[in-house]
Design a protein around this motif. Structure first.
Motif, PDB file in Angstrom:
ATOM      1  N   UNK A  40     -90.168 -21.767  66.396  1.00  0.00           N
ATOM      2  CA  UNK A  40     -91.365 -21.792  65.442  1.00  0.00           C
ATOM      3  C   UNK A  40     -92.571 -21.728  66.072  1.00  0.00           C
ATOM      4  N   UNK A  41     -92.750 -22.310  67.271  1.00  0.00           N
ATOM      5  CA  UNK A  41     -93.854 -22.197  67.798  1.00  0.00           C
ATOM      6  C   UNK A  41     -94.310 -20.721  68.325  1.00  0.00           C
ATOM      7  N   UNK A  42     -93.001 -19.993  68.850  1.00  0.00           N
ATOM      8  CA  UNK A  42     -93.249 -18.446  69.298  1.00  0.00           C
ATOM      9  C   UNK A  42     -93.579 -17.634  68.293  1.00  0.00           C
ATOM     10  N   UNK A  43     -93.575 -18.083  66.813  1.00  0.00           N
ATOM     11  CA  UNK A  43     -93.699 -17.157  65.744  1.00  0.00           C
ATOM     12  C   UNK A  43     -95.349 -17.077  65.485  1.00  0.00           C
ATOM     13  N   UNK A  44     -96.074 -18.139  65.987  1.00  0.00           N
ATOM     14  CA  UNK A  44     -97.549 -17.932  65.585  1.00  0.00           C
ATOM     15  C   UNK A  44     -98.061 -16.912  66.588  1.00  0.00           C
ATOM     16  N   UNK A  45     -98.057 -16.988  67.846  1.00  0.00           N
ATOM     17  CA  UNK A  45     -98.816 -15.919  68.685  1.00  0.00           C
ATOM     18  C   UNK A  45     -98.028 -14.461  68.446  1.00  0.00           C
ATOM     19  N   UNK A  46     -96.841 -14.169  68.235  1.00  0.00           N
ATOM     20  CA  UNK A  46     -96.354 -12.832  67.961  1.00  0.00           C
ATOM     21  C   UNK A  46     -97.026 -12.409  66.865  1.00  0.00           C
ATOM     22  N   UNK A  85    -103.225   3.598  72.686  1.00  0.00           N
ATOM     23  CA  UNK A  85    -104.450   2.827  73.064  1.00  0.00           C
ATOM     24  C   UNK A  85    -104.771   1.755  72.462  1.00  0.00           C
ATOM     25  N   UNK A  86    -104.319   1.624  71.208  1.00  0.00           N
ATOM     26  CA  UNK A  86    -104.356   0.294  70.538  1.00  0.00           C
ATOM     27  C   UNK A  86    -103.589  -0.850  71.307  1.00  0.00           C
ATOM     28  N   UNK A  87    -102.290  -0.698  71.681  1.00  0.00           N
ATOM     29  CA  UNK A  87    -101.430  -1.571  72.303  1.00  0.00           C
ATOM     30  C   UNK A  87    -102.020  -1.716  73.512  1.00  0.00           C
ATOM     31  N   UNK A 143     -94.848 -12.495  84.576  1.00  0.00           N
ATOM     32  CA  UNK A 143     -93.592 -11.662  84.148  1.00  0.00           C
ATOM     33  C   UNK A 143     -93.173 -11.801  82.768  1.00  0.00           C
ATOM     34  N   UNK A 144     -93.578 -13.276  82.154  1.00  0.00           N
ATOM     35  CA  UNK A 144     -92.999 -13.323  80.888  1.00  0.00           C
ATOM     36  C   UNK A 144     -94.136 -13.379  79.653  1.00  0.00           C
ATOM     37  N   UNK A 145     -95.274 -13.728  79.997  1.00  0.00           N
ATOM     38  CA  UNK A 145     -96.403 -13.616  79.085  1.00  0.00           C
ATOM     39  C   UNK A 145     -96.638 -12.373  78.368  1.00  0.00           C
ATOM     40  N   UNK A 146     -96.679 -11.262  79.357  1.00  0.00           N
ATOM     41  CA  UNK A 146     -96.887  -9.844  78.839  1.00  0.00           C
ATOM     42  C   UNK A 146     -95.725  -9.323  77.689  1.00  0.00           C
ATOM     43  N   UNK A 172     -94.766  -6.492  73.033  1.00  0.00           N
ATOM     44  CA  UNK A 172     -93.785  -5.921  71.835  1.00  0.00           C
ATOM     45  C   UNK A 172     -94.216  -6.332  70.491  1.00  0.00           C
ATOM     46  N   UNK A 173     -95.146  -7.299  70.696  1.00  0.00           N
ATOM     47  CA  UNK A 173     -95.719  -7.720  69.143  1.00  0.00           C
ATOM     48  C   UNK A 173     -96.851  -6.733  68.845  1.00  0.00           C
ATOM     49  N   UNK A 174     -97.523  -6.364  69.673  1.00  0.00           N
ATOM     50  CA  UNK A 174     -98.720  -5.272  69.523  1.00  0.00           C
ATOM     51  C   UNK A 174     -97.945  -3.687  69.350  1.00  0.00           C
ATOM     52  N   UNK A 175     -96.975  -3.497  69.906  1.00  0.00           N
ATOM     53  CA  UNK A 175     -96.470  -2.275  69.774  1.00  0.00           C
ATOM     54  C   UNK A 175     -95.594  -2.209  68.051  1.00  0.00           C
ATOM     55  N   UNK A 176     -95.160  -3.559  67.880  1.00  0.00           N
ATOM     56  CA  UNK A 176     -94.703  -3.518  66.402  1.00  0.00           C
ATOM     57  C   UNK A 176     -95.865  -3.306  65.279  1.00  0.00           C
ATOM     58  N   UNK A 177     -96.920  -3.854  65.675  1.00  0.00           N
ATOM     59  CA  UNK A 177     -98.181  -3.624  64.961  1.00  0.00           C
ATOM     60  C   UNK A 177     -98.687  -2.234  64.664  1.00  0.00           C
TER      61      UNK A 177
END
Length: 636
Positions: free
Chosen positions: A99-105, A129-131, A163-166, A171-176
């Motif tokens: 549930x905490x992961x859903x907020x930054x995504x 470019x946006x991503x 390694x894990x933060x990006x 992935x979230x930016x690419x989906x947007x």
């Protein structure tokens, strides 16, 4: 001087374009940084509220803010480390609250989508470019959070965070960005072998293949949601069953109300994790309770190492009972959901066998839906677990590959046969009203007309009535007399005689037939041929027939006759009367008689040829030219 004047406009335009491009890139970077700061600030507000209301704070405001930064990094999947432990050995924390992961995504997704909205006066960014720009601004704040949390109670290793933060951010930016462009179809990678590219193009990139993939995606996602929902139901039932141990653990963790609120919030953030654990329990592989114990529906194997926490107090213990075995109903429902969501498109209700998908296509789509469900379940299982410490606490939660394999086995083994059976059940019979006109069963009722030419009656022996407007062989007259009116059927008697719409068809047929529609139209209305018959252009009995120009949607004249000959080689085109015969008195009288009979006695006995309208002399009354009996002053 002229050259400088001519080149001044292009130079200024290029400079303005560069300034606009720089402003667009800066705006996108700021959007990413603002999204990261918004998520970090939301968590910081909660942590600071808990710190302010705590009666015995262990550290100052700086320590509380460092804990907030660590929790924000944990929401991105970054493994944290507790340096201060009783044993002196740093203990890792890798269980990420989903549930905490859903907020930054969600925040990174919105930032990339908003960055691609058109802005008047500025150039438009590309998806890549946006991503890149949004992720760059977001990761700048993330790097600052990693450095700031280094001296707190929860720290993050810089290399692991890099390694894990990006991963979640990109992935979230690419989906947007993909959503902002209207979810376009992604191209096939160029590095794939030619044979693989052709096979994928034929299978998934065709319209039918894309539709099958969409159906499989929906069915797999629905099955995964049912698995997680069923797991949440199992967790809730277990919490009720183990209510006393859960309450004891909740009270022991915190004595003041602020601490209990913090434990409650942490438990709510871990509810999705517990639902995934329950789904893995129902699938069969279960979940690990440390490195030496596993909980399955058959029982708990080994010695679990459980810390004190209310959700962990709901873990079943001892050998499995029939209540534990009932958890297998969760994957059964998921497998049936794959079948249902597949067949509702492959074979809709009341669909013809020719319109439904083939059995092979239905089975392949259901199997692909099981693969999608297994993939989603494996990803969720991998995110829901992790280490809670060192030693025996180094493994907690479901094993992702075992959970995915079990989900694949359940959904494919149940979904494919259930989809085939449901498809067979829906296509078991076809109602006559669902059949096309070419496959309609022949009419057997009284007065039923044949579809071949609209002239065959239901008389015994299949005798053909000679159409009244057709010239007898060897004669050139106006045609033989029409046969007498047939007896109305029971259905026609119930509605008050012959259908008036048949008579209207006769009138339209006679008007559209041109030469040759006089007595024939009347006879066609008298005989009352069926509405769905393929009557010829003169008879006009069929409303939907395309045999000739008689029906309301039919063709005209000789063209319809030629088409009818192509369908039925035994068809003989009719001879038509000359155009003058249509206006003869006998033809008009026959038409009026047909209308009167078809009306069931509702039509008045008007003459076929009304007399001329004779104006009446005006009355001597003042102020008008009409009479009281006839206001218009004209009598028929």
């Amino acid at each position: 001087m002229t050259q400088l004047t001519e080149h001044s406009a292009p130079l200024s335009s290029a400079a303005a374009l560069e300034r606009g491009r720089a402003a667009t890139l800066t705006s996108a970077v700021l959007r990413g940084a603002f999204a990261a700061g918004l998520g970090l600030g939301a968590i910081a507000v909660l942590v600071m509220a808990m710190w302010i209301t705590s009666p015995f704070p262990d550290s100052g405001a700086g320590g509380a803010l460092r804990i907030a930064a660590g929790l924000w990094l944990l929401g991105h999947g970054v493994e944290l480390v507790r340096p201060d432990t009783l044993s002196g050995t740093p203990a890792p924390i890798g269980v990420v609250p989903l549930l905490l992961m859903g907020l930054p995504a969600w925040l990174a997704y919105r930032a990339a989508r908003d960055a691609l909205e058109p802005d008047e006066g500025r150039p438009q960014l590309t998806g890549l470019g946006a991503v890149c720009t949004v992720s760059g601004g977001y990761l700048l704040v993330g790097a600052s959070a990693v450095l700031y949390a280094g001296g707190g109670a929860l720290t993050a290793h810089p290399l692991r965070a890099a390694l894990t933060l990006p991963v979640l951010t990109v992935l979230s930016a690419a989906a947007g960005a993909w959503t902002a462009h209207g979810c376009p179809r992604l191209p096939l990678p160029q590095r794939l072998p030619g044979a693989v590219r052709r096979a994928l193009a034929r299978t998934f990139w065709t319209p039918a293949g894309r539709r099958g993939v969409a159906v499989a995606g929906r069915s797999g996602a629905a099955a995964c949601l049912l698995l997680v929902g069923g797991g949440a139901l199992l967790v809730g039932a277990s919490l009720v069953w183990h209510g006393d141990p859960a309450h004891t653990s909740f009270v022991q963790l915190a004595g003041d109300w602020s601490g209990r609120v913090a434990v409650l919030l942490l438990g709510l953030a871990l509810v999705p994790n517990a639902a995934v654990w329950g789904a893995a329990y129902g699938l069969g592989p279960g979940f690990a309770l440390g490195t030496t114990a596993t909980a399955t529906p058959l029982g708990v194997v080994g010695t679990p190492a459980l810390p004190s926490f209310p959700l962990l107090a709901a873990v079943p213990d001892g050998p499995g009972t029939p209540l534990n075995w009932a958890a297998a109903g969760v994957p059964v429902v998921a497998g049936l959901a794959v079948a249902w969501f597949t067949v509702r498109v492959a074979a809709p209700p009341f669909a013809l066998r020719e319109e439904a998908w083939s059995a092979r296509g239905t089975a392949l789509t259901a199997a692909l839906g099981g693969v999608v469900c297994a993939g989603l379940t494996a990803v969720l299982a991998g995110l829901a677990g992790g280490p809670l410490g060192s030693g025996r606490l180094a493994a907690f939660g479901p094993v992702w590959w075992l959970t995915g394999a079990a989900a694949l086995a359940w959904t494919v083994a149940l979904g494919v046969p259930a989809a085939l059976l449901l498809r067979l059940w829906r296509l078991r019979e076809r109602r006559p009203k669902d059949l096309p006109a070419a496959e309609q069963p022949p009419a057997t009722g009284p007065g039923a007309a044949s579809g071949a030419g609209g002239a065959e009656s239901g008389a015994p022996g299949g005798a053909r009535w000679r159409m009244p407007w057709r010239r007898p062989a060897g004669r050139g007259g106006a045609g033989a007399a029409a046969p007498g009116p047939r007896a109305p059927s029971e259905e026609e008697e119930a509605i008050g005689g012959l259908d008036i719409l048949d008579a209207l068809d006769v009138a339209e047929a006679g008007a559209g037939a041109g030469p040759g529609g006089s007595a024939g139209a009347a006879a066609g209305g008298t005989t009352g041929a069926g509405r769905t018959s393929g009557a010829s252009g003169a008879s006009g009995a069929g409303r939907t027939s395309g045999a000739s120009g008689a029906g309301r949607t039919g063709g005209a004249g000789s063209t319809g006759a030629g088409a009818r000959e192509a369908i039925d080689p035994a068809f003989e085109p009719y001879d038509f009367l000359p155009a003058e015969a249509w206006h003869e008195r006998g033809a008009r009288e026959a038409r009026w008689a047909a209308f009167k009979e078809a009306s069931g006695g509702l039509m008045a006995d008007f003459p076929a040829t009304p007399g001329p309208l004779v104006p009446e002399p005006p009355s001597p009354r003042k102020g008008g030219s009409g009479t009281d009996e006839d206001p218009g002053g004209v009598t028929p």
